[in-house]
Design a protein around this motif. Structure first.
Motif, mmCIF file in Angstrom:
data_model
loop_
_atom_site.group_PDB
_atom_site.id
_atom_site.type_symbol
_atom_site.label_atom_id
_atom_site.label_comp_id
_atom_site.label_asym_id
_atom_site.label_seq_id
_atom_site.Cartn_x
_atom_site.Cartn_y
_atom_site.Cartn_z
ATOM 1 N N ALA A 9 0.840 -1.208 0.000
ATOM 2 C CA ALA A 9 0.000 0.000 0.000
ATOM 3 C C ALA A 9 0.875 1.258 0.000
ATOM 4 O O ALA A 9 0.593 2.223 -0.716
ATOM 5 N N LYS A 10 1.953 1.214 0.778
ATOM 6 C CA LYS A 10 2.866 2.375 0.853
ATOM 7 C C LYS A 10 3.546 2.598 -0.498
ATOM 8 O O LYS A 10 3.589 3.729 -1.005
ATOM 9 N N ASN A 11 4.037 1.532 -1.111
ATOM 10 C CA ASN A 11 4.718 1.660 -2.407
ATOM 11 C C ASN A 11 3.763 2.144 -3.492
ATOM 12 O O ASN A 11 4.118 2.968 -4.332
ATOM 13 N N LEU A 12 2.539 1.638 -3.434
ATOM 14 C CA LEU A 12 1.556 2.037 -4.440
ATOM 15 C C LEU A 12 1.191 3.524 -4.266
ATOM 16 O O LEU A 12 1.115 4.275 -5.248
ATOM 17 N N LEU A 37 11.100 13.472 4.588
ATOM 18 C CA LEU A 37 12.443 12.904 4.717
ATOM 19 C C LEU A 37 12.403 11.372 4.668
ATOM 20 O O LEU A 37 13.117 10.739 3.903
ATOM 21 N N SER A 38 11.535 10.802 5.486
ATOM 22 C CA SER A 38 11.452 9.330 5.528
ATOM 23 C C SER A 38 10.477 8.791 4.486
ATOM 24 O O SER A 38 10.407 7.582 4.279
ATOM 25 N N GLN A 39 9.715 9.694 3.865
ATOM 26 C CA GLN A 39 8.692 9.289 2.881
ATOM 27 C C GLN A 39 7.619 8.404 3.515
ATOM 28 O O GLN A 39 7.013 7.574 2.860
ATOM 29 N N LEU A 40 7.410 8.583 4.842
ATOM 30 C CA LEU A 40 6.402 7.773 5.530
ATOM 31 C C LEU A 40 5.261 8.652 6.000
ATOM 32 O O LEU A 40 5.477 9.813 6.380
ATOM 33 N N ASN A 41 4.062 8.087 5.984
ATOM 34 C CA ASN A 41 2.924 8.788 6.539
ATOM 35 C C ASN A 41 2.862 8.387 8.007
ATOM 36 O O ASN A 41 2.426 7.289 8.343
ATOM 37 N N GLU A 42 3.337 9.275 8.888
ATOM 38 C CA GLU A 42 3.537 8.895 10.285
ATOM 39 C C GLU A 42 2.296 9.131 11.134
ATOM 40 O O GLU A 42 1.550 10.081 10.921
ATOM 41 N N LEU A 43 2.130 8.259 12.131
ATOM 42 C CA LEU A 43 0.962 8.361 13.005
ATOM 43 C C LEU A 43 1.294 9.161 14.261
ATOM 44 O O LEU A 43 2.289 8.895 14.937
ATOM 45 N N TRP A 44 0.421 10.128 14.560
ATOM 46 C CA TRP A 44 0.558 10.941 15.775
ATOM 47 C C TRP A 44 -0.655 10.679 16.657
ATOM 48 O O TRP A 44 -1.791 10.780 16.199
ATOM 49 N N LEU A 45 -0.383 10.337 17.902
ATOM 50 C CA LEU A 45 -1.461 10.122 18.867
ATOM 51 C C LEU A 45 -1.385 11.241 19.895
ATOM 52 O O LEU A 45 -0.359 11.383 20.575
ATOM 53 N N ASN A 46 -2.434 12.022 20.003
ATOM 54 C CA ASN A 46 -2.458 13.155 20.934
ATOM 55 C C ASN A 46 -1.161 13.969 20.849
ATOM 56 O O ASN A 46 -0.489 14.205 21.849
ATOM 57 N N LYS A 47 -0.794 14.317 19.624
ATOM 58 C CA LYS A 47 0.375 15.170 19.321
ATOM 59 C C LYS A 47 1.714 14.486 19.594
ATOM 60 O O LYS A 47 2.758 15.125 19.644
ATOM 61 N N LYS A 48 1.692 13.173 19.816
ATOM 62 C CA LYS A 48 2.948 12.450 20.020
ATOM 63 C C LYS A 48 3.171 11.489 18.851
ATOM 64 O O LYS A 48 2.267 10.732 18.495
ATOM 65 N N LEU A 49 4.373 11.554 18.272
ATOM 66 C CA LEU A 49 4.696 10.667 17.152
ATOM 67 C C LEU A 49 4.911 9.247 17.662
ATOM 68 O O LEU A 49 5.674 9.029 18.601
ATOM 69 N N LEU A 50 4.214 8.286 17.065
ATOM 70 C CA LEU A 50 4.402 6.887 17.467
ATOM 71 C C LEU A 50 5.037 6.112 16.319
ATOM 72 O O LEU A 50 4.524 6.139 15.201
#
Ligand code: DC
Length: 234
Positions: free
Chosen positions: A23-26, A80-93
């Motif tokens: 899914a990420k590559n697509l 930079l990392s080309q990742l869609n990063e998840l943030w929980l209550n303003k904290k990067l997980l």
């Protein structure tokens, strides 16, 4: 490749099939957003552990449901990392949601109806403007039954176990092939037999059995399916 029409792509399937990687590559190829919904259920599980709603093997469902409105999940793309990063209550997980304890409880937390309701609502919101590749277990059946393209991924459990074992060994985690295979079979059973939104192939989903396919071959296969169905520019 640029699609001339905006679509939603739903990727569902068994655990350890490489859904998120594909899914990420697509998404990268199409310049779409990628949403890993498993990460969302993992984030809720992490929050439950942090708030001691899971203690000594007990899950305090009433307390979780009562305080669900305190959970705010967002995805932000990191160029930079080309990742869609998840943030929980303003904290990067990142790695925090990939620990064995989070993995162990995520299947139970994801069965709480109110948790699913909240996540599904958020996921629908994220797909409002289409241009999204979302992976999970119920995307083509529950979240976006109207998705323009649905993929159902599967692979031989022995091959999935072999891949997973290699990943775990690379991280220095000491497990045997039989343990990994047993865990995969248990997860398959739980995913397909749970009461709400069990994993099942949507009637109109295309099946991708990637037992003997490389990551590149899988991406090529899906791009071919897209080119057959939707107008595009290279
Ligand atoms: O894909 P994963 O292992 O990261 O998923 C974590 C857990 O969340 C797993 O127990 C299955 C569950 N899940 C779900 O119930 N529905 C989804 N759409 C995605 C994941």
């Amino acid at each position: 490749m640029r699609l001339l029409t905006d679509i939603i792509i739903a990727v569902d399937g068994y655990s350890s099939c490489g859904k998120s990687t594909l899914a990420k590559n697509l998404a990268h190829c199409l310049q779409y957003r990628h949403i890993d919904t498993g990460a969302m259920y993992r984030a809720v599980t992490y929050w439950c552990l942090e708030n001691h709603f899971i203690k000594n093997n007990d899950i305090y469902t009433d307390a979780i449901v009562k305080r669900l409105n305190e959970i705010h999940i967002e995805f932000h793309f990191n160029a930079l990392s080309q990742l869609n990063e998840l943030w929980l209550n303003k904290k990067l997980l990142t790695n925090e949601i990939r620990t064995p304890i989070v993995s162990a409880y995520a299947s139970q937390i994801s069965q709480i109806p109110e948790v699913r309701q909240k996540m599904v609502q958020l996921q629908k919101q994220m797909g409002k403007n289409k241009r999204i590749v979302m992976d999970g277990r119920d995307i083509g059946t529950v979240v976006f039954p109207e998705a323009e393209l649905k993929i159902f991924m599967t692979a031989d459990p022995n091959i999935r176990a072999k891949r997973r074992l290699a990943e775990l060994q690379e991280k220095g985690i000491d497990v045997t092939f039989d343990e990994v295979l047993k865990n995969i079979e248990e997860r398959d059973y739980l995913d397909t037999h749970r009461e709400i939104s069990p994993l099942r192939k949507a009637d109109d989903a295309l099946v991708l059995d990637n037992s003997n396919m490389s990551k590149t071959e899988q991406l090529e296969w899906i791009l071919k399916q897209i080119k057959k169905r939707f107008p595009y520019e290279d």
